[in-house]
Scaffold this motif. Structure first.
Motif, PDB file in Angstrom:
ATOM      1  N   THR A  38       0.824  -1.196   0.000  1.00 23.84           N
ATOM      2  CA  THR A  38       0.000   0.000   0.000  1.00 23.84           C
ATOM      3  C   THR A  38       0.865   1.255   0.000  1.00 23.84           C
ATOM      4  O   THR A  38       0.576   2.218  -0.714  1.00 23.84           O
ATOM      5  CB  THR A  38      -0.936   0.006   1.222  1.00 23.84           C
ATOM      6  N   GLU A  39       1.926   1.250   0.744  1.00 22.85           N
ATOM      7  CA  GLU A  39       2.850   2.395   0.784  1.00 22.85           C
ATOM      8  C   GLU A  39       3.548   2.576  -0.558  1.00 22.85           C
ATOM      9  O   GLU A  39       3.688   3.700  -1.042  1.00 22.85           O
ATOM     10  CB  GLU A  39       3.880   2.210   1.905  1.00 22.85           C
TER      11      GLU A  39
ATOM     12  N   ARG B 228       3.153   5.860  -3.021  1.00 24.36           N
ATOM     13  CA  ARG B 228       4.306   6.608  -3.529  1.00 24.36           C
ATOM     14  C   ARG B 228       4.313   6.656  -5.054  1.00 24.36           C
ATOM     15  O   ARG B 228       4.622   7.683  -5.644  1.00 24.36           O
ATOM     16  CB  ARG B 228       5.610   6.012  -3.006  1.00 24.36           C
ATOM     17  N   GLU B 229       3.962   5.540  -5.679  1.00 24.52           N
ATOM     18  CA  GLU B 229       3.891   5.518  -7.144  1.00 24.52           C
ATOM     19  C   GLU B 229       2.808   6.459  -7.652  1.00 24.52           C
ATOM     20  O   GLU B 229       2.999   7.166  -8.639  1.00 24.52           O
ATOM     21  CB  GLU B 229       3.642   4.089  -7.639  1.00 24.52           C
TER      22      GLU B 229
END
Length: 122
Positions: free
Chosen positions: A4-5, A9-10
């Motif tokens: 999820t992080e 970020r993407e």
């Protein structure tokens, strides 16, 4: 949780690239010289179309009928790509570029003629 992080970020990186691209394009397109050239090109395309339209009227009429009648077979055979800047559809048959420039109508319905292809026609 780590996935999820990474996805977040993407997504943020993609949004940042899009914002930077749009900002750069807006800066270029708002330049007075770019605007002057755009107007000059539009006038040249309109002038060329005014000269060609009477001679090639039957192609425009054929295209208009095909659109009105939703003749997808004719449209897909005769007009294989937009091959014009900014989505303008050429009403002439494929392969005419050696004899005539492209001919179509602009968003206001006025005749427009242009030379060359759109980058995504390939």
């Amino acid at each position: 949780m780590a996935d999820t992080e990474v996805q977040r970020r993407e997504t943020l990186a993609r949004q940042r690239r899009q914002w930077e691209t749009e900002t750069a394009l807006n800066a270029v397109m708002s330049d007075s010289e770019v605007q002057r050239l755009k107007e000059e090109i539009e006038e040249l395309e309109a002038s060329l179309a005014r000269k060609l339209a009477p001679m090639l009227r039957h192609y425009q009429e054929r295209y208009d009928r095909a659109v009105q009648d939703a003749d997808l077979d004719l449209l897909s055979r005769s007009f294989p790509g937009k091959h014009g800047g900014w989505g303008t559809i050429c009403v002439l048959d494929a392969g005419h570029e050696a004899e005539h420039p492209h001919l179509g109508t602009n968003s206001e319905g006025q005749p427009v003629a242009w030379v060359g292809t759109a980058p995504d026609d390939d």
